[in-house]
Design a protein around this motif. Structure first.
Motif, PDB file in Angstrom:
ATOM      1  N   GLU A  60       0.834  -1.214   0.000  1.00 56.62           N
ATOM      2  CA  GLU A  60       0.000   0.000   0.000  1.00 56.62           C
ATOM      3  C   GLU A  60       0.864   1.259   0.000  1.00 56.62           C
ATOM      4  O   GLU A  60       0.578   2.220  -0.721  1.00 56.62           O
ATOM      5  CB  GLU A  60      -0.931   0.009   1.210  1.00 56.62           C
ATOM      6  N   GLN A  61       1.911   1.258   0.810  1.00 63.23           N
ATOM      7  CA  GLN A  61       2.813   2.411   0.894  1.00 63.23           C
ATOM      8  C   GLN A  61       3.525   2.640  -0.444  1.00 63.23           C
ATOM      9  O   GLN A  61       3.573   3.765  -0.948  1.00 63.23           O
ATOM     10  CB  GLN A  61       3.838   2.184   2.006  1.00 63.23           C
ATOM     11  N   VAL A  62       4.072   1.588  -1.011  1.00 58.89           N
ATOM     12  CA  VAL A  62       4.781   1.686  -2.292  1.00 58.89           C
ATOM     13  C   VAL A  62       3.816   2.136  -3.384  1.00 58.89           C
ATOM     14  O   VAL A  62       4.149   3.011  -4.196  1.00 58.89           O
ATOM     15  CB  VAL A  62       5.449   0.341  -2.653  1.00 58.89           C
ATOM     16  N   ASN A  63       2.607   1.585  -3.408  1.00 57.98           N
ATOM     17  CA  ASN A  63       1.638   1.942  -4.440  1.00 57.98           C
ATOM     18  C   ASN A  63       1.221   3.402  -4.342  1.00 57.98           C
ATOM     19  O   ASN A  63       1.057   4.066  -5.372  1.00 57.98           O
ATOM     20  CB  ASN A  63       0.421   1.022  -4.381  1.00 57.98           C
ATOM     21  N   ALA A  64       1.072   3.910  -3.136  1.00 58.50           N
ATOM     22  CA  ALA A  64       0.727   5.336  -2.977  1.00 58.50           C
ATOM     23  C   ALA A  64       1.830   6.209  -3.572  1.00 58.50           C
ATOM     24  O   ALA A  64       1.555   7.199  -4.266  1.00 58.50           O
ATOM     25  CB  ALA A  64       0.499   5.660  -1.511  1.00 58.50           C
ATOM     26  N   GLN A  65       3.080   5.832  -3.334  1.00 61.60           N
ATOM     27  CA  GLN A  65       4.206   6.587  -3.872  1.00 61.60           C
ATOM     28  C   GLN A  65       4.265   6.470  -5.389  1.00 61.60           C
ATOM     29  O   GLN A  65       4.502   7.454  -6.095  1.00 61.60           O
ATOM     30  CB  GLN A  65       5.517   6.101  -3.246  1.00 61.60           C
ATOM     31  N   ARG A  66       4.052   5.270  -5.890  1.00 59.61           N
ATOM     32  CA  ARG A  66       4.089   5.073  -7.338  1.00 59.61           C
ATOM     33  C   ARG A  66       2.974   5.849  -8.027  1.00 59.61           C
ATOM     34  O   ARG A  66       3.208   6.493  -9.050  1.00 59.61           O
ATOM     35  CB  ARG A  66       3.982   3.582  -7.687  1.00 59.61           C
ATOM     36  N   ILE A  67       1.772   5.793  -7.503  1.00 58.93           N
ATOM     37  CA  ILE A  67       0.656   6.506  -8.135  1.00 58.93           C
ATOM     38  C   ILE A  67       0.926   8.003  -8.180  1.00 58.93           C
ATOM     39  O   ILE A  67       0.650   8.656  -9.191  1.00 58.93           O
ATOM     40  CB  ILE A  67      -0.677   6.171  -7.441  1.00 58.93           C
ATOM     41  N   ALA A  68       1.493   8.533  -7.110  1.00 55.80           N
ATOM     42  CA  ALA A  68       1.834   9.963  -7.105  1.00 55.80           C
ATOM     43  C   ALA A  68       2.828  10.275  -8.224  1.00 55.80           C
ATOM     44  O   ALA A  68       2.680  11.264  -8.945  1.00 55.80           O
ATOM     45  CB  ALA A  68       2.402  10.369  -5.746  1.00 55.80           C
ATOM     46  N   ARG A  69       3.835   9.427  -8.397  1.00 52.56           N
ATOM     47  CA  ARG A  69       4.833   9.642  -9.455  1.00 52.56           C
ATOM     48  C   ARG A  69       4.205   9.446 -10.835  1.00 52.56           C
ATOM     49  O   ARG A  69       4.495  10.194 -11.768  1.00 52.56           O
ATOM     50  CB  ARG A  69       6.028   8.702  -9.280  1.00 52.56           C
ATOM     51  N   TYR A  70       3.343   8.436 -10.982  1.00 55.51           N
ATOM     52  CA  TYR A  70       2.691   8.208 -12.270  1.00 55.51           C
ATOM     53  C   TYR A  70       1.847   9.424 -12.659  1.00 55.51           C
ATOM     54  O   TYR A  70       1.796   9.792 -13.828  1.00 55.51           O
ATOM     55  CB  TYR A  70       1.821   6.956 -12.236  1.00 55.51           C
TER      56      TYR A  70
END
Length: 111
Positions: A60-70
């Motif tokens: 969940e933490q990694v995905n939140a960071q990735r979505i922000a970058r995407y």
């Protein structure tokens, strides 16, 4: 479309870089190597069935960071977040080492 491919080489570098991401990326690498987390075609990660709760929290933490970058990448390139995610997912799965998990056809499989 040409713009999308021009950005392709940068997607992974941009999506997975930055000092704020470093601790999560270290933990992610360990969890992937342990078979607890795998890459998904949408550019996100998921906890493999049977993984400890901490793996789901890390995902969940990694995905939140990735979505922000995407979102940043999509805005900079005038494309959709879905397109950026699909491109990143393809690249991340291609670069996943043998023995680690990827989501393929709706099932977690070892590459």
């Amino acid at each position: 479309m040409k713009r999308m491919f021009a950005a392709a080489g940068l997607v992974l570098a941009l999506a997975l870089s930055g000092p704020a991401l470093a601790p999560a990326q270290d933990a992610l690498g360990a969890a992937k190597a342990a078979g607890q987390i795998g890459e998904r075609p949408d550019g996100l990660v998921g906890a493999v069935p049977g993984a400890p709760a901490a793996a789901a929290q890390l995902a969940e933490q990694v995905n939140a960071q990735r979505i922000a970058r995407y979102r940043e990448i999509a805005g900079s390139n005038g494309t959709s977040v879905d397109q950026v995610q699909a491109l990143a997912g393809k690249q991340l799965i291609e670069r996943t080492p043998a023995g680690q998990y990827v989501l393929s056809g709706g099932r977690w499989v070892r590459k």
